[in-house]
Design an enzyme around this catalytic site. Structure first.
Site, PDB file in Angstrom:
ATOM      1  N   SER A  33       0.815  -1.220   0.000  1.00  0.00           N
ATOM      2  CA  SER A  33       0.000   0.000   0.000  1.00  0.00           C
ATOM      3  C   SER A  33       0.842   1.261   0.000  1.00  0.00           C
ATOM      4  CB  SER A  33      -0.888   0.061   1.253  1.00  0.00           C
ATOM      5  OG  SER A  33      -1.724  -1.041   1.314  1.00  0.00           O
ATOM      6  N   HIS A  64      -3.370   0.411  -4.795  1.00  0.00           N
ATOM      7  CA  HIS A  64      -2.823  -0.787  -5.438  1.00  0.00           C
ATOM      8  C   HIS A  64      -3.186  -0.720  -6.921  1.00  0.00           C
ATOM      9  CE1 HIS A  64      -1.603  -3.164  -1.886  1.00  0.00           C
ATOM     10  NE2 HIS A  64      -2.453  -2.362  -1.294  1.00  0.00           N
ATOM     11  N   HIS A  86      -5.401  -9.145  -1.202  1.00  0.00           N
ATOM     12  CA  HIS A  86      -5.470  -9.383   0.237  1.00  0.00           C
ATOM     13  C   HIS A  86      -6.626 -10.327   0.560  1.00  0.00           C
ATOM     14  CE1 HIS A  86      -3.661  -5.370  -0.278  1.00  0.00           C
ATOM     15  NE2 HIS A  86      -2.941  -5.666   0.784  1.00  0.00           N
ATOM     16  N   TYR A  88      -8.528 -10.010   3.042  1.00  0.00           N
ATOM     17  CA  TYR A  88      -9.699  -9.238   3.499  1.00  0.00           C
ATOM     18  C   TYR A  88     -10.577  -8.751   2.353  1.00  0.00           C
ATOM     19  CZ  TYR A  88      -6.883  -5.018   2.552  1.00  0.00           C
ATOM     20  OH  TYR A  88      -6.103  -4.057   1.964  1.00  0.00           O
ATOM     21  N   GLU A  89     -10.024  -8.778   1.141  1.00  0.00           N
ATOM     22  CA  GLU A  89     -10.845  -8.378  -0.003  1.00  0.00           C
ATOM     23  C   GLU A  89     -11.843  -9.475  -0.381  1.00  0.00           C
ATOM     24  OE1 GLU A  89      -8.479  -6.030  -3.166  1.00  0.00           O
ATOM     25  OE2 GLU A  89      -6.959  -7.129  -2.057  1.00  0.00           O
ATOM     26  N   ALA A 116       2.883  -2.036   4.097  1.00  0.00           N
ATOM     27  CA  ALA A 116       2.646  -0.994   5.090  1.00  0.00           C
ATOM     28  C   ALA A 116       2.243  -1.717   6.370  1.00  0.00           C
ATOM     29  CB  ALA A 116       1.512  -0.089   4.623  1.00  0.00           C
ATOM     30  N   MET A 214      -1.612  -6.868   7.219  1.00  0.00           N
ATOM     31  CA  MET A 214      -2.665  -7.751   6.694  1.00  0.00           C
ATOM     32  C   MET A 214      -2.232  -8.467   5.418  1.00  0.00           C
ATOM     33  SD  MET A 214      -5.750  -4.970   7.094  1.00  0.00           S
ATOM     34  CE  MET A 214      -5.853  -3.898   8.548  1.00  0.00           C
ATOM     35  N   SER A 215      -0.943  -8.630   5.240  1.00  0.00           N
ATOM     36  CA  SER A 215      -0.487  -9.240   3.973  1.00  0.00           C
ATOM     37  C   SER A 215       0.792 -10.027   4.202  1.00  0.00           C
ATOM     38  CB  SER A 215      -0.241  -8.131   2.942  1.00  0.00           C
ATOM     39  OG  SER A 215       0.882  -7.343   3.316  1.00  0.00           O
ATOM     40  N   ASN A 238       2.166   3.859  10.535  1.00  0.00           N
ATOM     41  CA  ASN A 238       1.465   4.439  11.701  1.00  0.00           C
ATOM     42  C   ASN A 238       1.868   3.643  12.927  1.00  0.00           C
ATOM     43  OD1 ASN A 238      -0.333   2.331  10.184  1.00  0.00           O
ATOM     44  ND2 ASN A 238      -0.981   2.252  12.329  1.00  0.00           N
ATOM     45  N   HIS A 250      -6.911   4.641   6.752  1.00  0.00           N
ATOM     46  CA  HIS A 250      -6.188   4.230   5.546  1.00  0.00           C
ATOM     47  C   HIS A 250      -5.475   5.420   4.886  1.00  0.00           C
ATOM     48  CE1 HIS A 250      -5.136   1.594   2.260  1.00  0.00           C
ATOM     49  NE2 HIS A 250      -5.796   2.314   1.370  1.00  0.00           N
TER      50      HIS A 250
HETATM   51  N1  HPA Z   1      -2.599  -2.564  11.479  1.00  0.00           N
HETATM   52  C1  HPA Z   1      -2.725  -3.478  10.508  1.00  0.00           C
HETATM   53  N2  HPA Z   1      -2.343  -3.271   9.256  1.00  0.00           N
HETATM   54  C2  HPA Z   1      -1.766  -2.090   8.973  1.00  0.00           C
HETATM   55  C3  HPA Z   1      -1.612  -1.088   9.940  1.00  0.00           C
HETATM   56  C4  HPA Z   1      -2.054  -1.339  11.263  1.00  0.00           C
HETATM   57  O1  HPA Z   1      -1.942  -0.499  12.179  1.00  0.00           O
HETATM   58  N3  HPA Z   1      -1.024  -0.032   9.302  1.00  0.00           N
HETATM   59  C5  HPA Z   1      -0.819  -0.403   8.019  1.00  0.00           C
HETATM   60  N4  HPA Z   1      -1.285  -1.647   7.803  1.00  0.00           N
END
Ligand code: HPA
Length: 280
Positions: A33, A64, A86, A88-89, A116, A214-215, A238, A250
């Site tokens: 991302s 993406h 992903h 989650y998609e 990310a 998440m990847s 973050n 996001h």
């Molecule tokens: N948590 C999960 N996935 C992420 C985060 C997060 O804080 N930041 C970027 N991808």
């Protein structure tokens, strides 16, 4: 449903790509991302939208691009996945890992997975880079579950060193030379798409995680099964939930990715030729 096996579908995808560009590819990258900019720097580039590769799904997430770019950097031919799939998609793990398996069948031996991630280790600052030393698969599922096809590799592949040690050293050395802050750490993968709760982040810290995302983990597992050497790099976009007093969103993740864009590109450029030479 076609009667073809997964392996045959992956082979078909690899053949399709080879028909567009038949070259020995040294290193492949999957850009996470907000980290897709590296692909724009490739010379003599051919971009193949995922929709033109049989068997590929299509990403639904902003940030993406959804294309495979093959091109050269400093005389080396690279394959760059600009965007990934992903879990989650709503994709299955076979769909999520399909591109990496195709890269394996294209003969790629060195794979850079980027993402990310939220920083759990309290020593991480926003925008820091983390070389993945190991992972925690907390997605509750494994991409190798199901019918086994030994053409992909062993039924029970070893995961002692998913992320190549020498590659980790190379990344750290190059970052140090650029004076870029980089740490080594453990990446925990959850399915998302909701971000974690502060309690979950405390749990992950107790489990030894330094970052959460998440990847990456499903891709790393299939790549290891196929014998690829992996470098994993997280961009700490973050600080994880509960470590800051504002909600995570996001947009923040994308903006932080954009801020490190140039540094990240330069770092990759320095690392890649060394990955190539270390597998010879
Ligand atoms: N948590 C999960 N996935 C992420 C985060 C997060 O804080 N930041 C970027 N991808």
């Amino acid at each position: 449903m076609s009667a073809e096996t997964l392996y045959e579908r992956v082979e078909h995808a690899a053949r399709t790509v080879r028909a567009r560009r038949d070259e020995d590819i040294s290193v492949a990258l999957v850009l996470g991302s907000g980290l897709g900019a590296f692909a724009d720097d490739l010379e003599d580039a051919l971009a193949v939208p995922y929709s033109e590769i049989p068997g590929f799904a299509r990403p639904t997430v902003e940030g993406h691009a959804g294309r495979l770019v093959i091109g050269r950097v400093d005389g080396l031919t690279l394959a760059v996945m600009q965007g990934r799939f992903h879990y989650y998609e709503g994709y299955s793990f076979d769909e999520v890992t399909f591109p990496v398996r195709m890269l394996g069948l294209l003969g790629i031996q060195s794979l850079i997975l980027t993402n990310a991630a939220g920083g759990i280790n309290i020593e991480f600052d926003q925008g820091a880079l983390m070389v993945i030393s190991d992972h925690l698969n907390l997605m509750g599922i494994n991409p190798l579950r199901g019918a086994h096809d030994e053409r992909f590799g062993a039924r029970f592949p070893d995961m002692t060193e998913v992320y190549d040690r020498e590659f980790q050293e190379i990344a750290i050395e190059e970052a140090n030379q650029m004076d870029v802050a980089i740490r080594r750490g453990i990446y925990a993968a959850l399915t998302g798409p909701s971000y974690e709760t502060p309690a979950e982040i405390r749990m992950l810290r107790t489990l030894g995680a330094d970052a959460v995302g998440m990847s990456t983990v499903p891709e790393a597992i299939v790549a290891r099964q196929m014998g690829m050497k992996i470098l994993g790099i997280s961009c700490i976009t973050n600080l994880a939930a509960g470590l800051v007093d504002h909600p995570i969103n996001h947009e923040e993740v994308m903006e932080a990715g954009a801020r490190v864009r140039d540094t990240f590109k330069q770092l990759l450029r320095r690392i890649i030729p060394r990955l190539k030479s270390s597998d010879e």
